[in-house]
Design an enzyme around this catalytic site. Structure first.
Site, PDB file in Angstrom:
ATOM      1  N   CYS A  84      28.926 -29.477  -0.369  1.00  0.00           N
ATOM      2  CA  CYS A  84      28.387 -29.068   0.934  1.00  0.00           C
ATOM      3  C   CYS A  84      28.519 -30.162   1.988  1.00  0.00           C
ATOM      4  CB  CYS A  84      26.927 -28.661   0.792  1.00  0.00           C
ATOM      5  SG  CYS A  84      26.622 -27.735  -0.713  1.00  0.00           S
ATOM      6  N   ILE A 210      23.918 -17.026   2.437  1.00  0.00           N
ATOM      7  CA  ILE A 210      25.351 -17.165   2.151  1.00  0.00           C
ATOM      8  C   ILE A 210      26.087 -16.835   3.444  1.00  0.00           C
ATOM      9  CG2 ILE A 210      27.267 -16.228   0.807  1.00  0.00           C
ATOM     10  CD1 ILE A 210      25.118 -15.602  -1.387  1.00  0.00           C
ATOM     11  N   LYS A 330      19.017 -23.310   7.092  1.00  0.00           N
ATOM     12  CA  LYS A 330      18.101 -22.234   6.732  1.00  0.00           C
ATOM     13  C   LYS A 330      18.286 -20.996   7.612  1.00  0.00           C
ATOM     14  CE  LYS A 330      14.695 -19.979   5.072  1.00  0.00           C
ATOM     15  NZ  LYS A 330      15.495 -18.770   5.300  1.00  0.00           N
ATOM     16  N   HIS A 334      24.841 -21.558   6.360  1.00  0.00           N
ATOM     17  CA  HIS A 334      25.432 -22.686   5.635  1.00  0.00           C
ATOM     18  C   HIS A 334      26.789 -22.320   5.018  1.00  0.00           C
ATOM     19  CE1 HIS A 334      25.895 -26.211   3.266  1.00  0.00           C
ATOM     20  NE2 HIS A 334      25.243 -25.834   2.184  1.00  0.00           N
TER      21      HIS A 334
END
Ligand code: ZN
Lengths: 388, 128
Positions: A84, A210, A330, A334
């Site tokens: 990430c 997602i 959040k 992401h």
């Protein structure tokens, strides 16, 4: 050594857009960044690109040249992968390349296509950021790994699910006017607490969604900006990276993120600032507990005190140190390989004054971006400052 | 997936735990680690010896997983835990106890069992 300037930034909307290929996503963000920068795209010398799950998501490796082509560039292009933190490490390498005097204009960015995998497929793809032998084969998921850290944190320092819920509520609230954010709806503490658990003690509202999306940044040397009349008032003044053991079981402590400690220390020293100088931060809140670990690693709070920062209002929009005004991972979303440079893009706009949430931080001139890979086996921190 | 090929070191450890003779690796400076290793991950020392894994350890942290990867879909809900054996920690699934009764500090011993979904071997822990 040249001062690295952010000349332009670009984002796609973040969200569920499973039909869009990564090359299409990156083309949109990359071209937007070039357009925003005012740089002649013929002057771009290389592409530094972050992506994590391209092989699993769309059977596509070797994405560097593909993405250069997508934005109409015939330049060397390399993909960086650090889970990430993929585009965070790409950013760091681009900054170092400019400082070394090896280039004057670089395109940095990342993209991720995830929703076409479905929830189970994306969960599987994300899980491979953990140790295959000792974590994945034991059934550890990405939320599960952060859940293990959350429980360890609660046991060591205290803290409750309600403290975490305040972080989710804050970040959803921040995202409301962000046209690029995946979730632009407010949530309540009660909703967060009543949502189903996905990996106890973490519930659905403790987790980032997602996301499909891309982000890009054009970086230029100070000389280039002057010579070409490029307005670039935000400089990258500090960069740092830290690493840790891959598997949680091999870490010294499960309630802290030492890789981020190291990255923050290095970035602050590089910029010649301390945590006290920071006005605003974008941190890697893939789970609510991750925001706590991040803000403690960045030195904003003592160990064990970050957990109550959102509840007490310190990190809210009206607090003394707003965290994740973009909505964070959040609520903004992401798309893993795109997240690092998305934070840089959001922070640049916040400091330039043209972000939907810039009014929360009038006069702010020091921002920090914190991007973590896996369970913070990798961490990258950048300091951005207004230099006029 | 590497279904038909043994993973040197890792499968040896699973075999050993299955035979009731789990082990870990110890470097000259006393750090514990798990195979496969050619160097201590904590200090780089390459003089690693095989030592017996303590028979039980304490659950340091755990999570009840309800959303799993496809390989564990039929295993849900299951408890993933990190267990502290002293010189090393091990990650695995806690079985033989209601998930609601699992707690940090619970003393467990290591086993090798199969996943419900795929029938793959994995490290499990059961209360001692
Ligand atoms: Zn050692």
């Amino acid at each position: 050594m040249t001062t690295v300037r952010v000349a332009g930034v670009g984002l796609t909307p973040f969200g569920e857009q499973p039909e869009r290929t990564a090359r299409d996503l990156f083309a949109e963000a990359g071209l937007a960044a070039i357009d925003d920068s005012g740089v002649d795209s013929g002057d771009i010398e290389a592409l530094f690109y972050g992506n994590f799950m391209g092989e699993m998501a769309e059977h596509q490796g070797h994405q560097g040249p593909l993405m250069a082509e997508a934005v109409g560039l015939d330049v060397p292009a390399t993909r960086y992968e650090a889970a990430c933190a993929s585009s965070g490490v790409a950013m760091r390498q681009a900054v170092r390349t400019l400082r070394n005097g090896e280039a004057d204009v670089l395109l940095v960015g990342g993209a991720e296509r995830m929703n076409n995998l479905g929830t189970a497929g994306a969960t599987e793809a994300l899980a491979i950021a953990a140790d295959d032998l000792y974590e994945v084969r034991a059934g550890m998921t990405f939320p599960g790994a952060y859940a293990l850290m959350a429980r360890a944190y609660f046991d060591e320092f205290g803290g409750t699910r309600e403290d975490l819920a305040h972080i989710a509520v804050k970040n959803h609230e921040n995202a409301l006017p962000n046209e690029y954010a995946q979730f632009r709806r407010a949530i309540t503490i009660e909703q967060a607490l009543e949502a189903p658990l996905i990996a106890s003690p973490l519930g659905l509202f403790d987790a980032c969604p997602i996301t499909d999306g891309a982000s890009a940044v054009v970086l230029v040397s100070e000389d280039y900006a002057k010579k070409h009349g490029i307005e670039a008032t935000v400089a990258v003044t500090g960069t740092g990276q830290g690493g840790d053991k891959m598997a949680l079981q091999d870490r010294g402590d499960l309630a802290t993120s030492p890789a981020a400690d190291k990255a923050a220390k290095q970035a602050y020293e590089d910029a010649g600032i301390s945590a006290k100088d920071v006005d605003v931060a974008e941190v890697h809140d893939c789970f609510t507990i991750a925001e706590v670990l991040a803000t403690e690693s960045l030195g904003f709070f003592e160990r064990g005190e970050g957990i109550t920062a959102a509840r007490e209002g310190t990190t809210t929009r009206t607090g003394s140190l707003p965290v994740n005004l973009s909505g964070g991972l959040k609520a903004k979303g992401h798309p893993v390989g795109a997240t690092g440079t998305a934070q840089i893009a959001e922070m640049t706009k916040l400091l330039r004054g043209d972000h939907a949430r810039s009014d929360a931080i009038p006069g702010a001139d020091v921002g920090v971006c914190h991007n973590a890979g896996g369970t913070v086996g990798s961490a990258v921190v950048h300091v951005l400052e207004v230099v006029e | 997936m590497t279904e038909n090929v043994r993973d040197d070191g890792f499968d040896d450890l699973l075999d050993a735990i299955e035979a009731g003779a789990g082990f870990y690796l110890r470097c000259a400076n006393g750090h514990g680690s798990l195979p496969p290793r050619r160097a201590c991950p904590h200090c780089g020392d390459q003089a690693l010896t095989q030592e017996p894994l303590p028979e039980s350890g304490e659950i340091e942290t755990y999570s009840v997983i309800t959303v799993a990867t496809p390989e564990f879909e039929e295993d849900t809900p299951y408890v993933t835990a990190i267990v502290d054996f002293g010189p090393v920690r091990l990650t695995g699934q806690v079985r033989g106890i209601d998930p609601d009764d699992v707690s940090t500090g619970l003393v467990v011993g290591p086993n090798i069992e199969q996943t419900a979904t795929m029938g793959e071997r994995l490290i499990t822990f059961r209360p001692r």
